[in-house]
Each structure stands twice: as C-alpha cells, then as structure tokens.
Design an enzyme around this catalytic site. Structure first.
Site, PDB file in Angstrom:
ATOM      1  N   HIS A 212       0.895  -0.916   0.031  1.00 55.77           N
ATOM      2  CA  HIS A 212       0.092  -0.160   0.084  1.00 55.77           C
ATOM      3  C   HIS A 212       0.867   1.327   0.081  1.00 55.77           C
ATOM      4  O   HIS A 212       1.940   1.178   0.775  1.00 55.77           O
ATOM      5  CB  HIS A 212      -0.845  -0.049   1.358  1.00 55.77           C
ATOM      6  CG  HIS A 212      -1.776   1.166   1.241  1.00 55.77           C
ATOM      7  ND1 HIS A 212      -2.902   1.426   0.477  1.00 55.77           N
ATOM      8  CD2 HIS A 212      -1.427   2.492   2.120  1.00 55.77           C
ATOM      9  CE1 HIS A 212      -3.498   2.839   0.875  1.00 55.77           C
ATOM     10  NE2 HIS A 212      -2.401   3.227   1.546  1.00 55.77           N
TER      11      HIS A 212
ATOM     12  N   SER B  47      -7.899   3.594   8.943  1.00 56.65           N
ATOM     13  CA  SER B  47      -8.487   3.494   7.605  1.00 56.65           C
ATOM     14  C   SER B  47      -7.833   2.757   6.862  1.00 56.65           C
ATOM     15  O   SER B  47      -8.375   1.632   5.979  1.00 56.65           O
ATOM     16  CB  SER B  47      -8.667   4.875   7.294  1.00 56.65           C
ATOM     17  OG  SER B  47      -9.316   4.844   5.654  1.00 56.65           O
TER      18      SER B  47
ATOM     19  N   ARG C 138     -15.278  12.179   7.686  1.00 57.41           N
ATOM     20  CA  ARG C 138     -13.952  12.871   8.080  1.00 57.41           C
ATOM     21  C   ARG C 138     -13.687  13.915   6.905  1.00 57.41           C
ATOM     22  O   ARG C 138     -13.210  14.933   7.075  1.00 57.41           O
ATOM     23  CB  ARG C 138     -12.986  11.951   8.035  1.00 57.41           C
ATOM     24  CG  ARG C 138     -12.802  11.271   9.269  1.00 57.41           C
ATOM     25  CD  ARG C 138     -11.850   9.841   9.129  1.00 57.41           C
ATOM     26  NE  ARG C 138     -10.496  10.233   8.860  1.00 57.41           N
ATOM     27  CZ  ARG C 138      -9.905   9.559   8.086  1.00 57.41           C
ATOM     28  NH1 ARG C 138     -10.061   8.231   7.609  1.00 57.41           N
ATOM     29  NH2 ARG C 138      -8.453  10.106   7.902  1.00 57.41           N
TER      30      ARG C 138
ATOM     31  N   LYS D  67      -8.892  -1.775   5.930  1.00 58.42           N
ATOM     32  CA  LYS D  67      -9.200  -2.363   4.431  1.00 58.42           C
ATOM     33  C   LYS D  67      -8.213  -3.367   4.020  1.00 58.42           C
ATOM     34  O   LYS D  67      -8.468  -4.589   3.645  1.00 58.42           O
ATOM     35  CB  LYS D  67      -9.063  -1.375   3.498  1.00 58.42           C
ATOM     36  CG  LYS D  67     -10.016  -0.311   3.615  1.00 58.42           C
ATOM     37  CD  LYS D  67     -10.260   0.627   2.597  1.00 58.42           C
ATOM     38  CE  LYS D  67      -9.285   1.635   2.232  1.00 58.42           C
ATOM     39  NZ  LYS D  67      -9.203   2.871   3.254  1.00 58.42           N
TER      40      LYS D  67
ATOM     41  N   ASP E 100     -15.476   1.952   7.603  1.00 63.47           N
ATOM     42  CA  ASP E 100     -14.412   2.790   7.114  1.00 63.47           C
ATOM     43  C   ASP E 100     -15.056   3.760   6.046  1.00 63.47           C
ATOM     44  O   ASP E 100     -14.652   4.988   6.017  1.00 63.47           O
ATOM     45  CB  ASP E 100     -13.210   2.139   6.334  1.00 63.47           C
ATOM     46  CG  ASP E 100     -12.264   3.068   5.760  1.00 63.47           C
ATOM     47  OD1 ASP E 100     -11.751   3.756   6.136  1.00 63.47           O
ATOM     48  OD2 ASP E 100     -12.084   2.879   4.343  1.00 63.47           O
TER      49      ASP E 100
END
Length: 451
Positions: A92, A193, A178, A197, A171
């Site tokens: 990620h 967050s 947010r 995931k 999320d």
C-alpha cells in the site's frame, strides 16, 4: 441476550465523546460499540463528528488505535484466502504523483510465487489512483465480486479491485464524514482506515510505501515516520508481518503522469526498461514482498529474483494474464499505442539554461487533475488520455528553449491552466543541486526499529 446486545443497550455515544474530549483512554468495548452503532445508523453523524474531532485534538493510544482498526475491519466481510497455499502479501502507498508501482508489483510478486490480493483506491486530491490507471486499459473491470476476485487470484496469483460494499463498511462511512468535517489528517484515523481495509483482505504480510516530500500528504519526514511506525505496530498487534519504507515524493516518480501514460510506463518497467527511479523503487518494494512472502531469504535476494523476472518477461506475461482475466484488452499491453490518446500535445520549454533545482510535485499533480486526469469534484469523470511527460527532473542540465515537459490535453482552457502550474513548479538554477534526496529515506521493519 448476548453480551454484545447488552453492551449496546448500556452504550451512550455522549459518554464516549466526553471521555475522549477530556483526554481519557477508551476501552475496546467503547470503541467497538461506537463503530458498530455508526455502521448500523444507530447514532447520528453529528455525534460521530464530535468524537472524530476529539480524536484529532487529543490523539489516541496504541491500544485505542489497534481497537479502532479491529472494529472497522470486523464491521464487514473478512476474506478467507486460506485455501490458497502461497503466502498472501499486499503493498500500500500513501499516495503520490506518478506513483504507478502497484501495477508493476502485483504481477511481479505473483510471477515469483507470492499471492497478491490487492484492493486499491481512486485518486485523492492531487495524487493518482490505482483504479483510475487500471481503467485506462479498455475493458478492465475493477469491480469484481469477491467470488470472481478469488477465481482470478487462484488462476494467476494476483488480482486488483476496488473496495467492495462488504469490506470494512465502517471505514467507508467514517471516511466520508472525515472528508467534510476537517478530520482527515489525524495519523491515528489514517492508520485505522488503511489497515482495516488491508487486513480485511486475508493477507499474511503487508509492505507499506509511506511518501514524504512536496507531493505527499505527509510533507515532513517526521510525520511520515510517525504514521509508518503506527501502521507497523498496529499490523503487528493484529498478528501480521508489516514493513514500512519512507520514500521520496519531492518530485514525481518516473516521467509520466496521467492514467494511460502511466500504464505505458508500467509496461516499460515490465519490459526491464523505463526510468531508473521507478525501476529501483519497484525492485526494492518487490524485494520486501518476496522476502515477507517466504520466497526469498533476504530482501537482496528478492530484488535479484525480481530483476530476473522483469528481464525474462515473466512479470509482463503475468500482467497480461491478469488484464485478460479482469476483462481488459491484452492487445493494449502488447501495443500501448492502442491505449487512450489525447488529441493535442504542447511542449513546455525552459526559459533559460542551467540545472533543474526542484520540481514542485504537488503542483504537477494538480496540473494533471486540471487537465482531467483526476477529479476536482467527487462526481467528475476522469479522462484517461490526458497527462504530462517530464523530460527533465531534478539535477538534469537544461538549455534555454529545451523541452522540460510535454502536456497531453483534450481541452485548450484546461491546458492553459495546467501549463501555468507546471511552469511555476520548475526552478532552474545556475548550478546543480549540492545533494540529491535519496529515493528511500529509511525502513521501519518492526515497531520502534529504524534502518
């Protein structure tokens, strides 16, 4: 009555808001009750917004961050990929300009025998999104149901899709709130967050690419390192192997920015060609993926194996196989000239001779968004053909009148606005920069451990 139902009956959102407002540490039950109540529409937005702001102002402990991550990932479906024998490893990135490494890494790691279940996102702000790049390939379907996602993984070892409705629904709701309440930037909320995931994918290990510099969300290295350490520790608490690389985003990665253009550059890398910075970062990240995936004893060995897989064409073959399985046109990979093309191009020429001292990365990313390569509003569609090719990057010598960049566009007013930004982003100096920023600033292998 089960314990969860009993807890929900005694739970009051106002008590949790006050406790966090006053700097108290919330229990796992309090956090879980809040997340579950909001996911099931049992408490209103305004109460959760108040709690989010209290978190921004007061922060969270490591125990609270882990509890929030766990509650969010368990708010929906957890993928069970235990039937796949190979280790499951994902990567990620926190987002940057020209960062197309995911499209290289998924097939590259899969070609080495690692399973890569990659659930990705779209562009956010000035940064590009993996899903938008994939959709530049005609026919490529990023919206596979979980059953089909699993079939693609079983067949070729990698699959790349967007977040489904079943994965971490808490999320999705919390992020939307947010976004409109000024509570995006909290590292604790960012960590929960991202990790909720990723951990819902059923992975064994995760490689994090945390960007720092003018084109990153975390401009300072100190902030990037804090977020990286938080995510590594949170992953460890959930029983996963996690490593974080703090990498440079003070100028765009590679030379091409824009969805179809970036696919072209991905194919170049998969052919063992392409720009040096992009290739080196891909090899470093792949080295870690192969090491954590149990294929190689060390990161160095993983990098060597990855380089061989690029040189042999096996990583490219795996990419083409994934494109086919997800409905994309494989001919556009064999011949990238068949990808979407902009109608017009214009060159940006250097106003003087000298050396490129800096390229303001966020401005270049914003210029691509203005061209139509990203979204200025949530409902905007993305033009896959537009973008920017950089001919000169930091440290390069340039002569007056020599091209700095080429702009690919379909609308003249957009091109004019983008051109101004790109011109302003380049600083040409009389002498070369004294020191080049490293591509990889540091590696955080375990919580509290820095290399």
């Amino acid at each position: 009555m089960n314990p969860t139902s009993a807890a929900m009956q005694t739970f009051r959102a106002i008590d949790v808001i006050r406790k966090k407002r006053d700097g108290g540490e919330l229990s796992r039950d309090e956090i879980e009750s809040l997340v579950n109540a909001y996911t099931h529409d049992n408490i209103p937005d305004y109460q959760v917004a108040a709690w989010l702001m209290a978190v921004v102002l007061r922060g969270m402990t490591r125990d609270e961050t882990a509890a929030l991550t766990d509650a969010m990932l368990r708010s929906g479906e957890l993928l069970d990929l235990s039937s796949l024998s190979a280790k499951k490893v994902d990567k990620h990135s926190t987002g940057g300009v020209g960062d197309k490494t995911s499209l290289v890494l998924a097939p590259l790691a899969a070609a080495a025998g690692v399973t890569v279940p990659m659930i990705s996102g779209r562009g956010l702000g000035h940064t590009g999104g993996t899903l938008d790049k994939l959709e530049a390939i005609p026919g490529f379907n990023v919206n596979l149901p979980v059953t089909q996602f699993r079939r693609v993984l079983e067949t070729c070892g990698c699959a790349m899709i967007g977040q489904t409705a079943e994965i971490a629904p808490a999320d999705r709701k919390l992020y939307a709130l947010r976004d409109v309440t000024g509570t995006v930037e909290s590292p604790y909320l960012i960590c929960a967050s991202i990790m909720s995931k990723k951990l819902a994918e059923g992975i064994d290990a995760l490689v994090l690419d945390v960007k720092t510099g003018s084109g990153a969300f975390m401009k300072s290295e100190q902030d990037a390192a804090f977020l990286a350490q938080l995510m590594v520790e949170t992953g460890e608490r959930m029983g996963k192997q996690v490593v974080a690389l703090i990498t440079d985003m003070d100028q765009p990665l590679g030379n091409m920015i824009g969805n179809a253009l970036e696919v072209v550059e991905v194919v170049d890398i998969l052919r063992a060609e392409g720009p040096e910075d992009l290739r080196q970062l891909c090899l470093e990240l792949a080295g870690w993926m192969l090491h954590l995936g149990g294929v190689c004893d060390s990161v160095a060995a993983g990098k060597k194996v990855s380089g061989n897989l690029l040189a042999s064409g096996k990583a490219l073959e795996k990419f083409i196989q994934m494109v086919k399985l997800q409905g994309g046109d494989p001919h556009t990979i064999d011949d990238p000239t068949k990808l979407p093309k902009a109608q017009h191009t214009t060159k940006l020429l250097s106003p003087k001779s000298g050396y490129v001292a800096s390229v303001q990365c966020e401005q270049v990313g914003t210029a691509c968004v203005i061209l139509g390569g990203g979204r200025e509003r949530k409902e905007d569609s993305v033009d896959p053909a537009v973008g920017i090719v950089l001919h000169k990057k930091v440290g390069a010598e340039v002569s007056a009148g020599e091209p700095l960049a080429t702009i690919y566009y379909n609308a003249e007013p957009r091109a004019a606005r983008a051109r101004q930004l790109i011109e302003a982003s380049y600083l040409i100096a009389d002498s070369p920069p004294r020191q080049k920023r490293p591509l990889i600033h540091r590696v955080i292998e375990k919580s509290g451990e820095k290399n």
